[in-house]
Design a protein around this motif. Structure first.
Motif, PDB file in Angstrom:
ATOM      1  N   UNK A 142       0.872  -1.187   0.000  1.00  0.00           N
ATOM      2  CA  UNK A 142       0.000   0.000   0.000  1.00  0.00           C
ATOM      3  C   UNK A 142       0.906   1.234   0.000  1.00  0.00           C
ATOM      4  N   UNK A 143       0.546   2.276  -0.761  1.00  0.00           N
ATOM      5  CA  UNK A 143       1.386   3.479  -0.755  1.00  0.00           C
ATOM      6  C   UNK A 143       0.554   4.759  -0.767  1.00  0.00           C
ATOM      7  N   UNK A 144       1.174   5.780  -0.205  1.00  0.00           N
ATOM      8  CA  UNK A 144       0.545   7.100  -0.109  1.00  0.00           C
ATOM      9  C   UNK A 144       1.602   8.124  -0.511  1.00  0.00           C
ATOM     10  N   UNK A 145       1.212   9.121  -1.312  1.00  0.00           N
ATOM     11  CA  UNK A 145       2.182  10.134  -1.750  1.00  0.00           C
ATOM     12  C   UNK A 145       1.666  11.527  -1.378  1.00  0.00           C
ATOM     13  N   UNK A 146       2.533  12.283  -0.728  1.00  0.00           N
ATOM     14  CA  UNK A 146       2.208  13.647  -0.307  1.00  0.00           C
ATOM     15  C   UNK A 146       3.271  14.570  -0.874  1.00  0.00           C
ATOM     16  N   UNK A 147       2.941  15.863  -0.938  1.00  0.00           N
ATOM     17  CA  UNK A 147       4.009  16.798  -1.284  1.00  0.00           C
ATOM     18  C   UNK A 147       4.784  17.132  -0.027  1.00  0.00           C
ATOM     19  N   UNK A 148       6.064  17.310  -0.180  1.00  0.00           N
ATOM     20  CA  UNK A 148       6.915  17.652   0.956  1.00  0.00           C
ATOM     21  C   UNK A 148       6.446  18.979   1.550  1.00  0.00           C
ATOM     22  N   UNK A 149       6.313  19.006   2.887  1.00  0.00           N
ATOM     23  CA  UNK A 149       5.860  20.223   3.556  1.00  0.00           C
ATOM     24  C   UNK A 149       7.072  20.904   4.195  1.00  0.00           C
ATOM     25  N   UNK A 150       7.558  21.940   3.528  1.00  0.00           N
ATOM     26  CA  UNK A 150       8.779  22.611   4.003  1.00  0.00           C
ATOM     27  C   UNK A 150       8.580  23.330   5.336  1.00  0.00           C
ATOM     28  N   UNK A 151       7.283  23.581   5.694  1.00  0.00           N
ATOM     29  CA  UNK A 151       7.039  24.346   6.928  1.00  0.00           C
ATOM     30  C   UNK A 151       7.173  23.470   8.169  1.00  0.00           C
TER      31      UNK A 151
END
Ligand code: FDP
Length: 334
Positions: A142-151
């Motif tokens: 199973x996989x999940x992809x998020x954008x990197x959160x620089x904050x």
């Protein structure tokens, strides 16, 4: 003169997952192609893992390694092989900043210099349902992809975003055939690996989950220790002609639920008071897929993807499936 006849399936184009991804990418003029590269690394991992799972008995890689993973669960040899495969395939992609795996306590930070672009966080359960391995049952990734959160205060915490922020999610089911189900936020699409050609081929676009089906899926051995509302739902379902199906591997159970309808449940139990499944790389990606297919996904009375995570390996309860069946369960919880 006889005319040349088309074969019966000539109307149906063959589409590989790579051409499907390129076609989707072309719909977004600002797309950099990074997500496509990451998804292609995931398909490569899936082919690798599928091959190892298929030959597991012959290559003597069944059984446990003798150690526990971060969850305190016995690590199977194939858990480790699948984890290493994903890290090797994804680790070489420049668009990945962080990898988080069920098998590893801490996230792997691959890139710290992310000022000029917006790379991704990829979270995964390398081999879900691994207790099924020894009996040749269905298992999955199973996989999940998020954008990197620089904050995020610490770079590792960039992964701790609610499921609503996912940009893509999917699973691979290693069953009689290897099936990959994917969403990038515009519907759910299903691919099957053609082992002779070595390619995932598109078999269905824009899958929709049936609105209702008299079927529930849970480990009913736990029924004595789950909250009363779940017990009442199960009693009601049993009195109303429902059937029960449970394989013990979330990927296989959710896949059946997606295709044939019903509801998959893992409630809080005495052994796992917050639920057993992991929010970040099990519940959230499945919730995104099921919602994209027209279903619903709740953790207790809260929408699964709206939970604010506090840890990579956080656990949650799950009620996921056909919209009307999830509503039936929720009626007993409120
Ligand atoms: P497993 O521990 O075998 O990896 O991820 C956890 C999971 O499997 C799910 O795939 C599955 O739905 C569930 O646990 C099964 O738990 P029970 O054995 O408690 O029913």
């Amino acid at each position: 003169m006889s005319s040349v006849q088309s074969p019966p399936n000539a109307q149906r184009n063959l589409t590989s997952i790579q051409s499907f991804l390129l076609r989707e990418e072309a719909k977004h003029p600002n797309a950099t192609g990074t997500l496509t590269w990451i998804l292609s690394a995931l398909t490569l991992s899936a082919k690798f893992i599928a091959a190892r799972v298929r030959r597991a008995r012959l290559e003597d890689v069944l059984g446990s390694l003798g150690g526990d993973n971060v969850q305190g669960e016995q690590q199977q040899k194939l858990d480790v092989i699948a984890n290493e495969t994903l890290i090797r395939c994804l680790g070489s992609r420049p668009g990945v900043a962080i990898l988080g795996s069920e098998e590893d306590e801490h996230a792997h930070v691959l890139r710290r210099d992310t000022k000029s672009d917006r790379p991704y966080v990829v979270l995964f359960d390398p081999l879900d349902g691994s207790s099924n391995l020894d009996v040749n049952g269905g298992v999955g990734t199973i996989f999940s992809i998020l954008q990197h959160d620089r904050r995020a205060p610490r770079i590792e915490d960039s992964a701790l975003q609610p499921g609503t922020q996912q940009v893509a999610a999917g699973y691979v089911l290693y069953g009689p055939s290897t099936v990959l189900v994917l969403t990038t936020g515009a519907g759910v699409h299903m691919f099957v690996l053609d082992p002779d050609v070595g390619s995932f081929l598109l078999v269905q676009e824009h899958l929709r989950i049936p609105v209702a089906s008299k079927s529930y899926s849970l480990n009913s051995a736990n029924i004595g220790t789950v909250p009363e509302g779940y017990r009442n739902y199960v009693n009601w379902a049993n009195e109303n002609g429902y059937s029960m199906r449970y394989t013990g591997a979330m990927v296989a159970d959710v896949h059946r639920t997606l295709l044939t309808g019903g509801v998959f449940l893992y409630p809080p139990t005495a052994k796992a008071p917050k639920g057993k499944l992991r929010l970040m790389y099990e519940a959230n990606p499945m919730a995104m897929l099921i919602e994209q297919a027209g279903g619903k996904a709740y953790s207790g009375t809260q929408r699964t993807m709206e939970q604010q995570p506090s840890g990579l390996h956080e656990r949650t309860s799950v009620i996921i499936g056909s919209p009307d069946e999830v509503d039936n369960v929720l009626r007993f919880l409120t």
